[in-house]
Structures are given as structure tokens and as C-alpha cells.
Design an enzyme around this catalytic site. Structure first.
Site, PDB file in Angstrom:
ATOM      1  N   TYR A   4     -10.974  14.877  -4.873  1.00  0.00           N
ATOM      2  CA  TYR A   4     -10.085  14.208  -5.835  1.00  0.00           C
ATOM      3  C   TYR A   4      -9.365  15.253  -6.704  1.00  0.00           C
ATOM      4  O   TYR A   4      -8.144  15.214  -6.864  1.00  0.00           O
ATOM      5  CB  TYR A   4     -10.893  13.238  -6.700  1.00  0.00           C
ATOM      6  CG  TYR A   4     -10.123  12.681  -7.873  1.00  0.00           C
ATOM      7  CD1 TYR A   4      -9.128  11.730  -7.691  1.00  0.00           C
ATOM      8  CD2 TYR A   4     -10.379  13.109  -9.180  1.00  0.00           C
ATOM      9  CE1 TYR A   4      -8.414  11.222  -8.773  1.00  0.00           C
ATOM     10  CE2 TYR A   4      -9.685  12.614 -10.262  1.00  0.00           C
ATOM     11  CZ  TYR A   4      -8.702  11.664 -10.058  1.00  0.00           C
ATOM     12  OH  TYR A   4      -7.994  11.162 -11.126  1.00  0.00           O
ATOM     13  N   ASN A  18       1.700   6.402 -10.539  1.00  0.00           N
ATOM     14  CA  ASN A  18       0.394   6.282 -11.204  1.00  0.00           C
ATOM     15  C   ASN A  18      -0.716   5.877 -10.247  1.00  0.00           C
ATOM     16  O   ASN A  18      -1.892   6.115 -10.507  1.00  0.00           O
ATOM     17  CB  ASN A  18       0.545   5.269 -12.342  1.00  0.00           C
ATOM     18  CG  ASN A  18      -0.789   4.761 -12.841  1.00  0.00           C
ATOM     19  OD1 ASN A  18      -1.445   5.406 -13.656  1.00  0.00           O
ATOM     20  ND2 ASN A  18      -1.211   3.596 -12.348  1.00  0.00           N
ATOM     21  N   ALA A  30      -6.764  17.091  -4.787  1.00  0.00           N
ATOM     22  CA  ALA A  30      -5.562  16.272  -4.582  1.00  0.00           C
ATOM     23  C   ALA A  30      -4.702  16.264  -5.854  1.00  0.00           C
ATOM     24  O   ALA A  30      -3.470  16.369  -5.786  1.00  0.00           O
ATOM     25  CB  ALA A  30      -5.952  14.850  -4.183  1.00  0.00           C
ATOM     26  N   ASP A  59       0.859  -1.189   0.000  1.00  0.00           N
ATOM     27  CA  ASP A  59       0.000   0.000   0.000  1.00  0.00           C
ATOM     28  C   ASP A  59       0.894   1.237   0.000  1.00  0.00           C
ATOM     29  O   ASP A  59       1.617   1.484   0.972  1.00  0.00           O
ATOM     30  CB  ASP A  59      -0.893  -0.018   1.251  1.00  0.00           C
ATOM     31  CG  ASP A  59      -1.860   1.152   1.287  1.00  0.00           C
ATOM     32  OD1 ASP A  59      -1.655   2.136   0.553  1.00  0.00           O
ATOM     33  OD2 ASP A  59      -2.823   1.083   2.076  1.00  0.00           O
TER      34      ASP A  59
END
Ligand SMILES: NC(=O)c1ccc[n+]([C@@H]2O[C@H](COP(=O)([O-])OP(=O)(O)OC[C@H]3O[C@@H](n4cnc5c(N)ncnc54)[C@H](OP(=O)(O)O)[C@@H]3O)[C@@H](O)[C@H]2O)c1
Length: 227
Positions: free
Chosen positions: A131, A74, A134, A50
Site C-alpha cells: 500500500y 480519492n 503504491a 470500478d
């Protein structure tokens, strides 16, 4: 042989990037949380961890190349949650903290003239809630990174896709109507593919791209232009 690490390389865009870099002759290691998914990608090594967990990143270092020519950050995606603080922190962790942790861990291993390429999003400049915010932060962080790594001849860039299909990104949330709307925003009338994004990443990863740094390069069929 030049080496590459591609986070989130088991599916979608990351998988296409990994395969494009293998085609260029690089020795590629892909990462992601699901070992079973990573194991299905041909011609690469893999390490399952993770990327948002500093201890897991540190523990994975023995499984990553001792010298890294190309790092592609990615891993990421949209995390939905009803609680506002949880949602904002989770999207920041998934898209920003993951890239920062892996890059910091591998910075001592980056080769002279190395490449760091991080996936942004059209949402980083058009909105998109936690999102999009970020992904905007990814752009700011990359500007710093370009300055920090530039003296070593290492470039740092953001590749910013628009709609890309054939990935796990949308899960089952994509409706025909939404797809038609997003395709309708492009100038070429089609959705992006993982291969479209991989082609640009492969060029930025190449030795010819050494004077391109601190950039945000879009792959979106002109969708950012509006109608
Ligand atoms: N598809 C689009 O329309 C689109 C548009 C703009 C930007 N992007 C960006 O492109 C990148 C790739 O997305 P995609 O479309 O290819 O979606 P995807 O198929 O869901 O790929 C995301 C990959 O990241 C991995 N990942 C996610 N969180 C992780 C974590 N904490 N640690 C390690 N690996 C993690 C996932 O594997 P595991 O779940 O096994 O960990 C998965 O392989 C993402 O950064 C996304 O935000 C996508």
C-alpha cells in the site's frame, strides 16, 4: 459553474471532499463501485463504476461532466491478501491504476486552469508494504502529470493524509492500542478527520491555488516528524 469529479466520493474522505466542493459552489459528480452508497450523498450527481477497470471507466464517460474543472482521485485503500504478488498488484491497481485511468480518460475534458488532486498517504514515505509503495508511486506519477498538464494551466498535486478516522479505510482492523499509537505520533494529539483533508483539497481546487503544482502536501498533525 465549475465542475468536479471525486472518485470514491461515497464514503469517508471523498464524501467530505465532495461536500466541501458543493459548499464552494461546484457541480460535483462522485464515483465509486456501490451505487447504493453514492445515492446517499446529498447535492451531487453520481456514476457507479470500478476505477481499476479500463472498460468500466470508458463506459462511465457519458455520465461524467463534458468539462471538468477539478478532478479528485480519492478512490483507493489497503487491500489484504496472503499471496504476495496478488497483494502487491491489487494495491497498485486500487491506488495507482485507478487514478491513472480516470485521469487519462478525463484529460481531454480538463478545463484550462483545471486541478488534479490525488490522495497519497503518510505510508508513501514511512513504509506500509504494498500500500505504501503504491502511494509513493502516486507521488512520482503526479510529478509527471504536473509537467504534462502545466502548459494548459492545470495543476497536479498530492494530498497525503496521516491517520484519518470516520472512514471505511480500516474496516474492523483498528484496535484501541493501534489507534492510541497512531494518535500518539501526532504533535496535536488527535486523529485526523475527513474534514481536515477536505479543507486542503478544497483550497487546492480553488482558483487561488493556480501556482501550486507538483507538490505533496501532508495533513497529518505532524506525525511524519517522529517523536
Ligand atoms: N483513512 C486514512 O487513515 C487514510 C490515510 C491516508 C490516506 N488515505 C487515502 O484516502 C483515500 C480515501 O480513503 P478513506 O479513508 O476515505 O476510505 P474509504 O471510506 O474506504 O474510501 C475509499 C473510497 O474509494 C472507493 N473505491 C475503492 N476502490 C475503488 C475502485 N476500484 N473503484 C471505484 N471506487 C473505489 C470506495 O467505494 P466502493 O467500495 O463503493 O468502490 C470508497 O468510497 C484513499 O485513497 C486512502 O488510501 C486514507
Amino acid at each position: 459553474m465549475r465542475t468536479a469529479v471525486v472518485t470514491g466520493g461515497g464514503t469517508g474522505i471523498g464524501r467530505a471532499i465532495a461536500l466541501a466542493l458543493v459548499d464552494q459552489g461546484l457541480a460535483v459528480t462522485i464515483t465509486g463501485r456501490r451505487a447504493s452508497v453514492l445515492a446517499e450523498v446529498p447535492g451531487v450527481r453520481y456514476a457507479a463504476f470500478d476505477a481499476t477497470d479500463p472498460a468500466a471507466v470508458a463506459a462511465a464517460l457519458p455520465d461524467l461532466p463534458s468539462e471538468v474543472d477539478v478532478l479528485v482521485n480519492n478512490a483507493g485503500g489497503v487491500i489484504s491478501h496472503d499471496d504476495t504478488k496478488t497483494r502487491w498488484l491489487a494495491n497498485y491497481e486500487s491506488n495507482v491504476v485507478s487514478a491513472v485511468l480516470v485521469t487519462e480518460a478525463l484529460t481531454p475534458r480538463l478545463a484550462a486552469n483545471g486541478r488534479v488532486i490525488t490522495l497519497g498517504s503518510i505510508a508513501g514515505r514511512r513504509g506500509g508494504g504494498s500500500y505504501g509503495a503504491a502511494k509513493a508511486a502516486v507521488e512520482a506519477w503526479t510529478a509527471d502529470l504536473a509537467g504534462e498538464l502545466g502548459p494548459r494551466g492545470i495543476t497536479a498535486n498530492v494530498v497525503s493524509p496521516g491517520l484519518v478516522v470516520d472512514t471505511e479505510f480500516f474496516g474492523d482492523s483498528m484496535t484501541e492500542q493501534r489507534l492510541a499509537t497512531l494518535v500518539g505520533q501526532t504533535k496535536n494529539g488527535r486523529a485526523g478527520t475527513p474534514a481536515d483533508v477536505a479543507a486542503l483539497v478544497a483550497f487546492l481546487a480553488s482558483e487561488q491555488a493556480g501556482h501550486i503544482t507538483g507538490q505533496v502536501l501532508a495533513v497529518n498533525g505532524g506525525a511524519h516528524l517522529g517523536r
